[in-house]
Write an enzyme that holds these catalytic residues in place. Structure first.
Site, short mmCIF file in Angstrom:
data_model
loop_
_atom_site.label_atom_id
_atom_site.label_comp_id
_atom_site.label_asym_id
_atom_site.label_seq_id
_atom_site.Cartn_x
_atom_site.Cartn_y
_atom_site.Cartn_z
N HIS A 306 -39.80 -3.27 -15.47
CA HIS A 306 -40.82 -4.31 -15.29
C HIS A 306 -41.97 -3.76 -14.47
O HIS A 306 -42.25 -4.26 -13.39
CB HIS A 306 -40.20 -5.53 -14.60
CG HIS A 306 -39.35 -6.36 -15.50
ND1 HIS A 306 -39.83 -7.48 -16.14
CD2 HIS A 306 -38.06 -6.22 -15.92
CE1 HIS A 306 -38.87 -8.02 -16.87
NE2 HIS A 306 -37.78 -7.29 -16.77
N ASP A 359 -33.42 -4.34 -14.21
CA ASP A 359 -32.99 -5.21 -15.31
C ASP A 359 -33.84 -4.99 -16.56
O ASP A 359 -34.94 -4.45 -16.50
CB ASP A 359 -33.12 -6.68 -14.88
CG ASP A 359 -34.53 -7.01 -14.45
OD1 ASP A 359 -35.12 -6.21 -13.68
OD2 ASP A 359 -35.07 -8.05 -14.88
N GLU A 360 -33.29 -5.43 -17.69
CA GLU A 360 -34.02 -5.52 -18.96
C GLU A 360 -34.77 -4.23 -19.30
O GLU A 360 -35.97 -4.24 -19.59
CB GLU A 360 -35.00 -6.72 -18.92
CG GLU A 360 -34.28 -8.04 -18.76
CD GLU A 360 -35.21 -9.24 -18.83
OE1 GLU A 360 -34.89 -10.20 -19.56
OE2 GLU A 360 -36.25 -9.24 -18.14
N VAL A 361 -34.05 -3.14 -19.23
CA VAL A 361 -34.67 -1.85 -19.53
C VAL A 361 -34.46 -1.51 -21.00
O VAL A 361 -33.33 -1.30 -21.44
CB VAL A 361 -34.08 -0.75 -18.62
CG1 VAL A 361 -34.66 0.61 -18.99
CG2 VAL A 361 -34.37 -1.07 -17.16
#
Lengths: 571, 571
Positions: A306, A359-361
């Site tokens: 992010h 997160d959310e890679v």
């Protein structure tokens, strides 16, 4: 801590004594009406509700005020209440410190704040009413004003019967325990419309209190929308009212990079605009403002996934100009920048923990970028390995600068064996993550998105209340690894204009779960309804626009407007 | 008022000079994106917007900051701007009064407020930047601090080029004109992120300003929902920022009677609850708080139709217990109570006007009540006659106590010939009422519900902006009878938790219509868009949660949340 000998045994011990819910539904002839709870006011002889029902007026005489008790949120560990009122004269009432040569700065400022909170809601009659309370004397176990994780927040509050003394006592080991006691003391007070002065309605009053968890957090997100410094300060004000003690500041994300980083001065070119930025001194001011309220600030750098906004100032952080996150794992410059940021953060954020995201890679970008794919090939590692390498390398940097790293749960699920053993796993995505993490010896923070995400507007307050950090964790050693929990105010649709009513009152339901005893909260949200309504109205009186709790006959969604005309105490 | 000789002729006179709208729509591949206007920041060399587009990141380099001018809302009558920046050091900058032995209380308090407003948005660098402005010196034409209808609010502001002087001047005939000038002065300032100090970006700066209308109002309704005193004070703070000057306080209605009336002490038994009440001293404090901001408070008693709550304390005011409004027209006690209320109001509300309501009167209740029907028969009058009698009798009482009565438009439409000639007609229901009223010699206040009712959430800001008090009024004498206008924040679905974002920013659009010249505003809302967005963000920085202006590509409804991530200046 010495107990000053109030004759507690002669009074009723009321752990669990506060009213069970007396919800009843009142239906008019027309649209469904709000559920009405028992009346919440702490004083008075009558209560009337005049409702609007389809053009005709229906008057409901609810009758004598029920004898409900003083409402404190979150519920203290132990409360003993008598029956006699005591009055406080705003012109003469004083806070004092008993056992120190000078008043610690933290307390001196809190005295000014709480004096204003207690006496500013209505105009004060100039004469004094009797019997009167003249002072609250604070006794501290220590003059140390350093705020750190796990600081003692316990306190005892002892407001005597006026026949015994016209002085009340607050004891705490630290100034931060004293702050919690001052908040509780302020919640004991109300305005008496007959004497036109402030009162504590039921004395003697003895309260013993301490938090269940040391980490009671709220996340704010200043990347999706910039929050002015003034807005963050009001969030901090409001947190203190429900005894939350960690502001998790999700400062930057892919959308914008609003903070000054002296080591890499082009980073805040990624801000939304010239004006939507924080200087390092702004951040210092926020940290100090928080400290004065007993709140730690945990900064977050959410890497590598992010972080697109970082490349506005330094495009070399992007794999390519078309594929701009995750940050380029193959470049040492990426880690130089992370090091620079964390080094700069260390001069501002003294908290034990720094959050490193993770997160959310989506590593697809790395695989599609030839120089990164080459780099992976040379090392004979997969993109997933590189993701783990990235996170661990960032952890090493944070640890080097004295932080304990916190990571979102994907890092635990994807490569738990590679995480530093001191890593704090931050749950968000799936229920049960903390139970898995503590079983493997990691500390954990609970933020289950199904119940503790404030941007999920359909998560009503009862869900916030019922969420239990010890869920499926029965082993005492594993329970000790649960630091607490945190409610998350993601900023996609929250800016200065609606953040507070999106946070409140729902965050307060989690705050009680995190502060009060499990023995009390496990009974469930039903017993807390009327006290919760009362706390919501208290927030409103303190200029915190907590949204209604009911919408018609159901619990309201986040930041709901009132359903129709009515009393704050019923909506 | 002497003009201090700034070389205005050498500069560009910019009445109408501020940027015309440069709206353009940016569409991503995914969902529609917010319209972007020209960048609004008053300083800086770059601007970047990083948007989130369906999982992929799109970076829009908007490029060089356009040279837009200082943004002031509402637009002053005349503005002349140079090109040189001046810095203000928060530690040394002072406000002073030039020509008086002591600083009038109103100004002394305003100096404290505006110092905080100007210097509290970001941490200040301790050293001074140069060239610096050291003082704003205020010259007053009169020391009289009485606030009344029509008080002079004009001012001139003169911030010299630093080569000429490091002192700025503000001249006004009254302290209230000086307050307006201080507000404008504060809007000239911004934060410079390089010097880390406050600046006025374009000097020399000369502003001459005065309001178009003497009555620029906002109605709040504390009967449908109680507003804590603290909430009313924040509404007053926010009104001053857009130079509104009348708070129309719709105190009581059928749902609740929250205010203390010493003459009839049971009236506030009609409050929603014990706690949801105002003492007379609370009301005095609100009036004084308003006065310090140059705002008059107009109380309303909405009789006879919106008064059911009165009978909770005095049931004899109700025709019967089943038919509880309009108030009993046949009973002298009804008028004794009205007299008592207005007499008590006179000790609190010094404004020229009192509002007596008179709207939405359904006389069917009177006709269905035998003792009232008998009373009508004896007098040989209809219920409609009795409605007129009631209103006129209430007007007589108000006039006796020194008030000029204001009535909602139904009274004008139903029996204009019976209204006292000094009656102010308050439009709400139908467009064109004011044109009719002024033609008959009545004064009028415009509050057209189709465009100036804030509780009509679908009335977007452009409608507020385009509403013209002189619509269909061309005769100068008739125009002189237009006192101004008022936006109305009815409280059915607005409580403390959402009142401010329902009011703002839409009320500010009407405020500009009422303050700025018709020559400027008649061009329409399009030229004001970017300045309006800037003002909304200014309100946000000042802790006033003004809602977004855009929702995707259209104008946002009232109290809308942001559509998605983005800059305040574009939403």
């Amino acid at each position: 801590m010495e107990h000053r000998g109030v004759a507690a045994a002669a009074l009723i011990c009321i752990l669990g004594f506060f009213e069970a819910s007396k919800l009843r539904t009142v239906e008019g002839n027309g649209a469904p009406r709000a559920q009405l709870s028992s009346i919440l006011d702490v004083n008075g002889d009558w209560h009337v509700h005049a409702g609007d029902n389809g053009g005709f007026i229906e008057m409901e005489i609810i009758g004598e005020l029920e004898k409900v008790d003083v409402k404190i949120w979150p519920m203290p560990v132990e409360v003993v209440l008598g029956e006699k009122p005591l009055y406080l004269d705003g012109h003469t009432f004083k806070f004092e410190v008993a056992n120190l040569p000078s008043v610690p700065d933290t307390l001196a400022k809190a005295f000014v704040r709480y004096h204003a909170i207690i006496f500013s809601l209505h105009a004060q009659h100039s004469g004094s009413s009797s019997p009167a309370l003249t002072k609250l004397i604070v006794t501290l176990g220590s003059q140390n004003e350093e705020l750190q994780y796990g600081v003692d927040e316990s306190y005892m509050l002892d407001v005597r019967d006026s026949s015994d003394s016209n002085v009340a006592y607050l004891e705490a080991l630290t100034v931060y325990g004293a702050l919690r006691g001052l908040e509780t003391f302020s919640q004991l007070t109300s305005y008496n419309f007959t004497s036109k002065s402030v009162q504590i309605r039921r004395t003697p009053c003895f309260i013993k209190d301490f938090p269940r968890f040391p980490y009671r957090g709220l996340l704010i997100d200043t990347s999706r929308h910039y929050q002015p410094v003034t807005s963050i300060k009001r969030v901090l004000d409001s947190m203190a009212y429900s005894k939350l003690n960690v502001l998790h500041w999700h400062i930057v994300d892919e959308q914008s990079f609003p903070i000054e980083i002296p080591s890499y001065p082009l980073l805040w070119n990624g801000a939304y605009s010239y004006a939507e930025r924080y200087t390092m001194d702004d951040a210092r001011e926020i940290v100090e403002y928080a400290r004065l309220r007993g709140i730690n600030v945990m900064p977050e750098l959410d890497v590598p996934g992010h972080a697109a906004s970082w490349g506005v100032g330094y495009p070399e952080l992007w794999p390519t100009s078309k594929c701009i996150e995750p940050l380029d794992v193959s470049s040492n410059f990426t880690f130089d920048v992370i090091n620079g940021i964390i080094e700069d953060f260390r001069t501002v954020f003294p908290f034990k923990f720094a959050h490193l995201g993770g997160d959310e890679v989506d590593t697809g970008c790395w695989e599609r970028t030839s120089h990164i794919q080459n780099w992976l090939n040379v090392r004979n590692i997969t993109a997933k390995d590189a993701y783990a390498d990235f996170v661990v390398r960032a952890q090493d940097i944070a640890i080097k600068h004295g932080y304990v790293p916190v990571n979102w749960e994907e890092t635990f699920h994807t490569f738990s064996s590679r995480l530093k053993k001191e890593t704090v796993v931050h749950n968000w995505f799936q229920s049960g993550t903390c139970a898995q993490a503590v079983k493997k010896g990691f500390s954990c923070i609970l933020s289950d998105q199904s119940s503790w995400y404030l941007d999920h507007l359909d998560a009503t307050w009862d869900k916030f209340y019922e969420t239990e950090p010890f869920s499926n964790i029965e082993n005492k050693d594993e329970q000790d690894l649960m630091l607490g929990g945190e409610v998350c105010m993601w900023g996609e649709t929250a800016d200065e204009s609606n953040i507070l009513q999106t946070i409140w009152p729902r965050a307060a339901a989690a705050a009680e779960r995190l502060w009060s005893t499990l023995e009390y909260t496990k009974v469930g949200h039903t017993q807390a309804v009327s006290r919760f309504q009362h706390f919501r109205c208290l927030l409103n009186r303190r200029e915190i626009p907590a949204a209604p709790i009911f919408y018609g006959s159901r619990f309201a969604y986040g930041r709901s407007s009132p359903y129709g005309p009515g009393s704050c105490f019923k909506q």
